[in-house]
Design a protein around this motif. Structure first.
Motif, PDB file in Angstrom:
ATOM      1  N   LEU A 200     121.901  14.358  37.663  1.00  0.00           N
ATOM      2  CA  LEU A 200     121.997  13.372  38.415  1.00  0.00           C
ATOM      3  C   LEU A 200     121.896  11.699  37.702  1.00  0.00           C
ATOM      4  N   LEU A 201     122.573  10.578  38.238  1.00  0.00           N
ATOM      5  CA  LEU A 201     122.314   9.320  37.567  1.00  0.00           C
ATOM      6  C   LEU A 201     121.087   8.616  37.726  1.00  0.00           C
ATOM      7  N   VAL A 202     120.671   8.061  36.818  1.00  0.00           N
ATOM      8  CA  VAL A 202     119.468   7.264  36.790  1.00  0.00           C
ATOM      9  C   VAL A 202     119.735   5.954  37.204  1.00  0.00           C
ATOM     10  N   ALA A 203     120.919   5.287  36.536  1.00  0.00           N
ATOM     11  CA  ALA A 203     120.902   3.837  36.701  1.00  0.00           C
ATOM     12  C   ALA A 203     121.346   3.447  38.278  1.00  0.00           C
ATOM     13  N   GLY A 204     120.613   2.299  38.439  1.00  0.00           N
ATOM     14  CA  GLY A 204     120.547   1.683  39.793  1.00  0.00           C
ATOM     15  C   GLY A 204     119.523   2.331  41.037  1.00  0.00           C
ATOM     16  N   LYS A 205     118.878   3.379  40.225  1.00  0.00           N
ATOM     17  CA  LYS A 205     117.740   4.027  41.084  1.00  0.00           C
ATOM     18  C   LYS A 205     116.432   3.437  41.040  1.00  0.00           C
ATOM     19  N   ARG A 206     115.593   3.465  42.069  1.00  0.00           N
ATOM     20  CA  ARG A 206     114.279   2.809  41.822  1.00  0.00           C
ATOM     21  C   ARG A 206     113.193   4.333  41.410  1.00  0.00           C
ATOM     22  N   LEU A 207     112.912   4.155  40.161  1.00  0.00           N
ATOM     23  CA  LEU A 207     112.295   5.176  39.603  1.00  0.00           C
ATOM     24  C   LEU A 207     110.814   4.708  39.550  1.00  0.00           C
ATOM     25  N   VAL A 208     110.111   5.588  39.848  1.00  0.00           N
ATOM     26  CA  VAL A 208     108.513   5.345  39.898  1.00  0.00           C
ATOM     27  C   VAL A 208     107.849   6.208  39.132  1.00  0.00           C
ATOM     28  N   VAL A 209     107.210   5.397  38.114  1.00  0.00           N
ATOM     29  CA  VAL A 209     106.579   6.169  37.082  1.00  0.00           C
ATOM     30  C   VAL A 209     105.004   6.150  37.322  1.00  0.00           C
ATOM     31  N   ALA A 210     104.291   7.116  37.439  1.00  0.00           N
ATOM     32  CA  ALA A 210     102.842   7.349  37.849  1.00  0.00           C
ATOM     33  C   ALA A 210     102.030   7.586  36.362  1.00  0.00           C
ATOM     34  N   GLY A 211     101.367   6.531  36.342  1.00  0.00           N
ATOM     35  CA  GLY A 211     100.444   6.439  34.949  1.00  0.00           C
ATOM     36  C   GLY A 211     101.388   5.592  33.945  1.00  0.00           C
ATOM     37  N   TYR A 212     100.378   4.682  33.568  1.00  0.00           N
ATOM     38  CA  TYR A 212     101.008   3.744  32.161  1.00  0.00           C
ATOM     39  C   TYR A 212     100.081   4.115  30.808  1.00  0.00           C
ATOM     40  N   GLY A 213      99.951   5.400  30.828  1.00  0.00           N
ATOM     41  CA  GLY A 213      99.433   5.506  29.258  1.00  0.00           C
ATOM     42  C   GLY A 213     100.461   5.629  28.237  1.00  0.00           C
ATOM     43  N   TRP A 214     100.587   6.184  27.136  1.00  0.00           N
ATOM     44  CA  TRP A 214     101.416   6.199  26.184  1.00  0.00           C
ATOM     45  C   TRP A 214     102.536   7.126  26.683  1.00  0.00           C
ATOM     46  N   CYS A 215     102.289   8.331  27.600  1.00  0.00           N
ATOM     47  CA  CYS A 215     103.496   8.767  28.119  1.00  0.00           C
ATOM     48  C   CYS A 215     104.307   8.055  28.989  1.00  0.00           C
ATOM     49  N   GLY A 216     103.404   7.548  30.086  1.00  0.00           N
ATOM     50  CA  GLY A 216     104.057   6.751  30.991  1.00  0.00           C
ATOM     51  C   GLY A 216     104.881   5.618  30.465  1.00  0.00           C
ATOM     52  N   LYS A 217     104.242   5.097  29.378  1.00  0.00           N
ATOM     53  CA  LYS A 217     104.875   3.770  28.785  1.00  0.00           C
ATOM     54  C   LYS A 217     106.419   4.197  28.210  1.00  0.00           C
ATOM     55  N   GLY A 218     106.470   5.296  27.612  1.00  0.00           N
ATOM     56  CA  GLY A 218     107.613   5.776  27.014  1.00  0.00           C
ATOM     57  C   GLY A 218     108.696   6.120  28.246  1.00  0.00           C
ATOM     58  N   ILE A 219     108.374   6.784  29.165  1.00  0.00           N
ATOM     59  CA  ILE A 219     109.175   6.960  30.353  1.00  0.00           C
ATOM     60  C   ILE A 219     109.625   5.712  30.914  1.00  0.00           C
ATOM     61  N   ALA A 220     108.893   4.995  31.193  1.00  0.00           N
ATOM     62  CA  ALA A 220     109.214   3.608  31.816  1.00  0.00           C
ATOM     63  C   ALA A 220     110.234   2.965  30.893  1.00  0.00           C
ATOM     64  N   MET A 221     110.021   2.808  29.703  1.00  0.00           N
ATOM     65  CA  MET A 221     110.644   2.223  28.711  1.00  0.00           C
ATOM     66  C   MET A 221     112.034   2.690  28.663  1.00  0.00           C
ATOM     67  N   ARG A 222     112.189   4.000  28.659  1.00  0.00           N
ATOM     68  CA  ARG A 222     113.630   4.761  28.687  1.00  0.00           C
ATOM     69  C   ARG A 222     114.225   4.796  30.142  1.00  0.00           C
ATOM     70  N   ALA A 223     113.349   4.891  31.060  1.00  0.00           N
ATOM     71  CA  ALA A 223     114.184   4.448  32.648  1.00  0.00           C
ATOM     72  C   ALA A 223     114.845   3.313  32.584  1.00  0.00           C
ATOM     73  N   LYS A 224     114.260   2.238  32.001  1.00  0.00           N
ATOM     74  CA  LYS A 224     114.736   0.795  32.155  1.00  0.00           C
ATOM     75  C   LYS A 224     116.005   0.839  31.350  1.00  0.00           C
ATOM     76  N   GLY A 225     115.916   1.412  30.170  1.00  0.00           N
ATOM     77  CA  GLY A 225     117.216   1.539  29.269  1.00  0.00           C
ATOM     78  C   GLY A 225     118.312   2.015  29.901  1.00  0.00           C
ATOM     79  N   LEU A 226     117.979   3.284  30.669  1.00  0.00           N
ATOM     80  CA  LEU A 226     119.190   3.924  31.544  1.00  0.00           C
ATOM     81  C   LEU A 226     119.409   3.202  32.717  1.00  0.00           C
ATOM     82  N   GLY A 227     118.801   2.076  33.158  1.00  0.00           N
ATOM     83  CA  GLY A 227     119.219   1.297  34.135  1.00  0.00           C
ATOM     84  C   GLY A 227     118.769   1.490  35.409  1.00  0.00           C
TER      85      GLY A 227
END
Ligand code: ADE
Length: 415
Positions: A200-227
């Protein structure tokens, strides 16, 4: 070729590919062979059984250690690699994908049957079994390494209660581990798992990252990059401000669940998604977990509220709620980056497993001086991995002049 020959060829290729992209571990491995520090040492390992882990096991075995390997998760094994390790590399590997709970614990116990001198754990299940069901083996164990945040938290609580019986090195706390593995590794491999599981597509979706430790930071950063439009949920006020200032929306999960197209948990805590969230969850929401255990998205709540799921793809279970809303759970809530993906990128695990190899050498050389506590790796070993990594990347950096060294060591000299 038979199916199992095919699988063997695939596993050997995956191991060889990993090996050719792990130059830091290779360099450390060559020195370990020459110095023979690990000769005859029995090492019991419980890690995610895939190609990079395989190369760590092979490196320790080439250095003379007797190694046994099981998986630290019932869903994370790459069967091709497990077969190749057993058949081609002579590493006793007890693991398969989709293990039942009994098989999972049976495999951890098969590793312990070797009476290890040292253990390498990821999540602390192996070390917990040693301290509960296999206490007869404890006196022979001189030390252990722990790979991940969740495991380190468990072991620190064991040590605090005075229950830990041998020294453990927190590999996770080395800079060359958590700064890259937890952030860039989880950031990339989470989407490897997401895409493989769903297409499935990530771009344009609302993606919730639970937890902003080092793993959450990485996921949020890449999710943003995917739109994606990224929302972060947190319980820690400082991390919440970090997320806000990194440009993400921050809100409680009860609010986020109403608008989420995708939810990814990486908190290390349980019940991040529970009944109250399911009651308001947006129809069609896809949920996955990249934390160590499968309790971040409560399957108990999902099943009691929505009943048993329907398998709609290999790694996707669809739940239908009483009012007809649907929700999908990836890889049964187990870490999606390994269960549905191939784990962290090879170059990342080159650094993490170089830290593992050096931590093991350090334990073997220093165990008699260490107490039954959780230790950090000495900084010079962290720096050593960084310097070798930089060299293999072809990157040079500056060095302080003598005068600068002096300046940094005095307080009298101002501007
Ligand atoms: N590959 C091997 N161990 C891993 C881990 N802990 N996380 C992600 N990928 C891995």
């Amino acid at each position: 070729m038979s199916m199992s020959e095919d699988l063997l060829v695939k596993g050997v290729r995956r191991l060889e590919w990993a090996e050719s992209h792990m130059p830091v571990l290779a360099e450390i491995g060559r020195r370990l062979v020459e110095e023979k520090v690990l000769k005859g040492v029995r090492i019991g390992m419980a890690l995610h059984v895939e190609a990079k882990t395989g190369m760590l096991a092979v490196t320790l075995a080439r250095a003379g250690a007797k190694v046994r390997l099981a998986s630290c998760n019932p869903l994370s094994t790459d069967d091709s690699v497990a077969l190749a390790l057993n058949k081609k590399y002579g590493i006793k590997t007890y693991a398969k994908k989709w293990e039942s709970t009994e098989e999972y614990y049976g495999n951890l116990n098969a590793v312990l049957d070797m009476s290890p001198d040292y253990v390498i754990d990821d999540g602390a299940d192996l070390i917990t079994i040693l301290h509960t069901e296999r206490t007869d083996l404890l006196k022979g164990v001189k030390g252990g390494n722990e790979e991940t945040t969740t495991g380190v938290i468990r072991l620190r609580s064991m040590a605090k209660e005075g229950k830990l019986k041998f020294p453990v090195i927190s590999v996770n706390d080395a800079h060359m581990k958590y700064l890259f593995d937890n952030r860039y590794g989880t950031g990339q491999s989470t989407f490897d798992g997401f895409m493989n599981a769903t297409n499935l597509l990530v771009a344009g979706k609302r993606l919730v990252v639970a937890g902003y430790g080092w793993c959450g930071k990485g996921i949020a950063m890449r999710a943003k990059g995917l739109g994606a439009n990224v929302i972060v949920t947190e319980v820690d006020p400082i991390r919440a401000i970090e997320a806000k200032m990194d440009g993400f929306e921050v809100m409680p999960m009860l609010q986020a669940a109403k608008v989420a197209d995708i939810i990814i948990s990486a908190t290390g805590c349980k019940d991040i998604i529970r009944l109250e969230h399911l009651r308001v969850l947006k129809d069609g929401c896809v949920m996955g977990n990249s934390g160590h255990f499968d309790n971040e998205i409560s399957k108990k709540a999902l099943e009691s509220y929505a009943g048993p799921p329907k398998k709609v793809r290999e790694f996707v279970d669809e739940y239908t709620m009483p009012d007809g809303r649907k929700a999908c759970l990836l890889s049964e809530g187990r870490l999606m980056n390994l269960a549905a993906g191939q784990g962290h990128p090879v170059e990342i695990m080159d650094m993490s497993f170089s830290i593992q190899a050096l931590a093991m050498e350090h334990l073997v050389q220093n165990h008699s001086r260490l107490k039954p506590e959780v230790y950090e790796l000495p900084k010079e070993l962290d720096d050593l991995v960084a310097r070798i990594k930089l060299r293999t990347m072809g990157v040079e950096i500056d060095a302080l002049t003598k005068d600068q060294v002096h300046y940094l060591s005095t307080w009298q000299e101002g501007t």
